[in-house]
Design an enzyme around this catalytic site. Structure first.
Site, PDB file in Angstrom:
ATOM      1  N   LYS A  52     -19.720 -15.993   2.065  1.00 44.70           N
ATOM      2  CA  LYS A  52     -21.214 -15.716   2.239  1.00 44.70           C
ATOM      3  C   LYS A  52     -22.099 -15.230   1.166  1.00 44.70           C
ATOM      4  O   LYS A  52     -21.609 -14.073   0.472  1.00 44.70           O
ATOM      5  CB  LYS A  52     -21.318 -14.794   3.389  1.00 44.70           C
ATOM      6  CG  LYS A  52     -20.806 -15.189   4.803  1.00 44.70           C
ATOM      7  CD  LYS A  52     -21.249 -14.142   5.901  1.00 44.70           C
ATOM      8  CE  LYS A  52     -20.907 -14.548   7.314  1.00 44.70           C
ATOM      9  NZ  LYS A  52     -20.819 -13.601   8.256  1.00 44.70           N
ATOM     10  N   GLY A 108     -13.773  -2.987   0.198  1.00 51.41           N
ATOM     11  CA  GLY A 108     -15.246  -2.672   0.160  1.00 51.41           C
ATOM     12  C   GLY A 108     -15.489  -1.740  -0.818  1.00 51.41           C
ATOM     13  O   GLY A 108     -16.607  -1.597  -1.093  1.00 51.41           O
ATOM     14  N   ARG A 141       1.017  -1.181  -0.083  1.00 52.01           N
ATOM     15  CA  ARG A 141      -0.072  -0.131  -0.003  1.00 52.01           C
ATOM     16  C   ARG A 141       0.891   1.408   0.176  1.00 52.01           C
ATOM     17  O   ARG A 141       0.263   2.151  -0.909  1.00 52.01           O
ATOM     18  CB  ARG A 141      -1.046   0.138   1.194  1.00 52.01           C
ATOM     19  CG  ARG A 141      -2.041  -1.041   1.003  1.00 52.01           C
ATOM     20  CD  ARG A 141      -2.957  -0.981   2.219  1.00 52.01           C
ATOM     21  NE  ARG A 141      -4.019  -1.681   1.959  1.00 52.01           N
ATOM     22  CZ  ARG A 141      -4.997  -2.122   2.863  1.00 52.01           C
ATOM     23  NH1 ARG A 141      -4.669  -2.211   4.175  1.00 52.01           N
ATOM     24  NH2 ARG A 141      -6.003  -2.995   2.660  1.00 52.01           N
ATOM     25  N   GLY A 153     -12.015  -8.486  -2.421  1.00 52.97           N
ATOM     26  CA  GLY A 153     -12.175  -9.481  -1.566  1.00 52.97           C
ATOM     27  C   GLY A 153     -10.930 -10.345  -1.377  1.00 52.97           C
ATOM     28  O   GLY A 153     -10.117  -9.642  -1.782  1.00 52.97           O
TER      29      GLY A 153
HETATM   30  P1  AMP Z   1     -14.615 -13.192   0.737  1.00 50.63           P
HETATM   31  O1  AMP Z   1     -13.758 -12.156   1.978  1.00 50.63           O
HETATM   32  O2  AMP Z   1     -15.861 -12.853   0.790  1.00 50.63           O
HETATM   33  O3  AMP Z   1     -13.981 -13.133  -0.235  1.00 50.63           O
HETATM   34  O4  AMP Z   1     -14.587 -14.394   1.655  1.00 50.63           O
HETATM   35  C1  AMP Z   1     -13.119 -15.033   1.677  1.00 50.63           C
HETATM   36  C2  AMP Z   1     -13.302 -16.180   2.534  1.00 50.63           C
HETATM   37  O5  AMP Z   1     -14.172 -17.267   2.284  1.00 50.63           O
HETATM   38  C3  AMP Z   1     -11.757 -16.922   2.663  1.00 50.63           C
HETATM   39  O6  AMP Z   1     -11.281 -16.887   3.702  1.00 50.63           O
HETATM   40  C4  AMP Z   1     -11.881 -18.380   2.355  1.00 50.63           C
HETATM   41  O7  AMP Z   1     -11.221 -19.299   3.084  1.00 50.63           O
HETATM   42  C5  AMP Z   1     -13.516 -18.436   2.637  1.00 50.63           C
HETATM   43  N1  AMP Z   1     -14.124 -19.515   1.893  1.00 50.63           N
HETATM   44  C6  AMP Z   1     -14.118 -20.059   0.575  1.00 50.63           C
HETATM   45  N2  AMP Z   1     -14.744 -21.199   0.122  1.00 50.63           N
HETATM   46  C7  AMP Z   1     -15.232 -21.332   1.515  1.00 50.63           C
HETATM   47  C8  AMP Z   1     -15.874 -22.602   1.702  1.00 50.63           C
HETATM   48  N3  AMP Z   1     -16.171 -23.638   0.795  1.00 50.63           N
HETATM   49  N4  AMP Z   1     -16.039 -22.684   2.991  1.00 50.63           N
HETATM   50  C9  AMP Z   1     -15.622 -21.937   3.968  1.00 50.63           C
HETATM   51  N5  AMP Z   1     -15.152 -20.860   3.669  1.00 50.63           N
HETATM   52  C10 AMP Z   1     -14.744 -20.831   2.442  1.00 50.63           C
END
Ligand code: AMP
Length: 397
Positions: free
Chosen positions: A199, A378, A35, A355
């Site tokens: 999620k 974000g 950064r 993300g």
């Molecule tokens: P995000 O911040 O929404 O991009 O979410 C990223 C996180 O989702 C990472 O820490 C991954 O380890 C988690 N993730 C990805 N696939 C899975 C899965 N099948 N089950 C649980 N966590 C997951």
């Protein structure tokens, strides 16, 4: 878009909002300075023109005012090395001492202010605080895309205190906005969005919005299993948001009505526990065992996703395909990155960010093989949700 490239900073003092929210270890050493490096072109442009620079940033999330753990003095030595010159530091971001040091800055000199978030007024977007910051300089530059979705004093409100000619984007911010707009407003078809991560609830708005512009929507990661449950599969102990099953059903029918090719995984790497040393097997959607959980996409899915990705001319990737932090479950994310790199080599424009997919692409050392890796988490997500980013609007009017 007005940027620092359009302005001559000779004998001008610029106050620059940077994102120096870098990770520090227990000894307060910087573990990733990307950064800081990302802001160097903007800072050097101002200095090379013969201007001086007042830098301001937040670091972490201090709750109760000044705390050494979150002090920006930990960054002074490293910044000084990166800029190849002395960096002055003051123990506050406003007040008489700060004013005095800022006023006496000579051409080519750099002052770093203390963590803006030591004042609650920063996050409140307080106008008095913003005007105190504004009084330190002739020109305002915003180069902090990571906080562009916040209407804080230093990212947004401060801009009200400068005339149109005296406020502008830094190089990083300008590149972020231009690349995001290119994908959002003018994607060369076919356009594929790949949405993963943990999620569904975090991604509903972006999926809804993208369904208006994409040809193909690929879904992977933990959110897969809420979609699979919505389609009637049993998903064992995989991540599931029970209260989002109806939403998943709606998104599936929305995709159909908009003629979007929605690709969901057809097989998974399932594990008997959430751990790097778990026992694993590959199963199709019909065969997820009761006590197991899906932690990555399977080989058939990878093949189908990769084929589609390689046929695309614009690609947006937000969120990993599996728990890429553990080697046993990184394959789907890695193969997705490789397919994006292939498509990019063949002329596609690929934007990664918003993300953990950006973290994944760095982990695989593949950042140079895609078109652009955003620094915005974000902020990029909100941009693709169709929201106006206050930090961008404050400069563009
Ligand atoms: P995000 O911040 O929404 O991009 O979410 C990223 C996180 O989702 C990472 O820490 C991954 O380890 C988690 N993730 C990805 N696939 C899975 C899965 N099948 N089950 C649980 N966590 C997951």
């Amino acid at each position: 878009m007005k940027t620092v490239a359009d302005y001559n900073f000779q004998n001008q003092r610029a106050i620059v909002r940077v994102d120096f929210n870098v990770p520090l270890n227990a000894n307060f050493e910087i573990t990733d300075d990307s950064r800081m490096k990302a802001a160097l072109p903007t800072i050097n442009k101002i200095l090379n023109d013969g201007g001086s620079v007042v830098l301001m940033s937040h670091l972490g999330r201090p709750k109760d005012g000044p705390t050494d753990k979150y002090s920006l003095h930990h960054l002074v030595n490293h910044l000084s090395k990166l800029l190849n010159r002395e960096v002055k530091f003051v123990n506050d971001s406003v007040g008489d001492e700060v004013k005095n040091v800022a006023k006496n800055l000579k051409s080519g000199e750099v002052l770093l202010l203390e963590n803006l978030r030591f004042h609650k007024a920063e996050e409140k977007g307080d106008d008095v605080f913003a005007s105190q910051l504004a009084s330190l300089a002739d020109v305002y530059v915003n180069d902090a895309f990571g906080t562009a979705h916040r209407a804080h004093a230093s990212t947004t409100i401060i801009a009200n205190h400068f005339s149109t000619e005296k406020k502008m984007f830094g190089f990083l911010m300008a590149a972020e906005v231009a690349n995001a707009r290119k994908v959002m407003n003018n994607p060369t078809k076919p356009f594929t969005a790949i949405i993963g991560g943990a999620k569904v609830s975090d991604k509903i708005l972006i999926i809804e919005k993208l369904l208006n512009t994409v040809d193909t929507l690929i879904i992977g990661g933990g959110m897969t299993y809420t979609f699979l449950k919505a389609q009637g599969f049993s998903i064992g102990k995989s991540l599931c948001e029970e209260d989002k099953i109806d939403t998943a059903k709606q998104l599936i029918s929305m995709a159909k009505s908009k003629n979007v090719d929605l690709l969901l995984p057809m097989d998974s790497v399932v594990a008997d526990k959430f751990a790097a040393d778990a026992t694993t097997q590959i199963v199709s959607n019909e065969n997820i065992p009761n006590d197991w959980m899906g932690l990555d996409i399977g080989p058939k899915t990878i093949e189908i996703f990769a084929t589609k990705i390689k046929q695309s001319k614009t690609i947006l990737w937000n969120g990993p395909m599996g728990v890429f932090e553990m080697p046993a479950f990184e394959n789907g994310t890695k193969k997705t990155a490789e397919a994006i790199a292939d498509a990019t080599k063949n002329g596609a424009f690929s934007l990664i960010g918003g993300g953990d997919s950006a973290a994944a692409i760095h982990q695989f050392n593949m950042a140079s093989q895609v078109s652009y890796v955003s620094t915005g988490g974000g902020a990029l997500l909100e941009f693709f949700e169709g929201k106006v980013l206050p930090g961008v609007a404050a400069i563009e009017g």
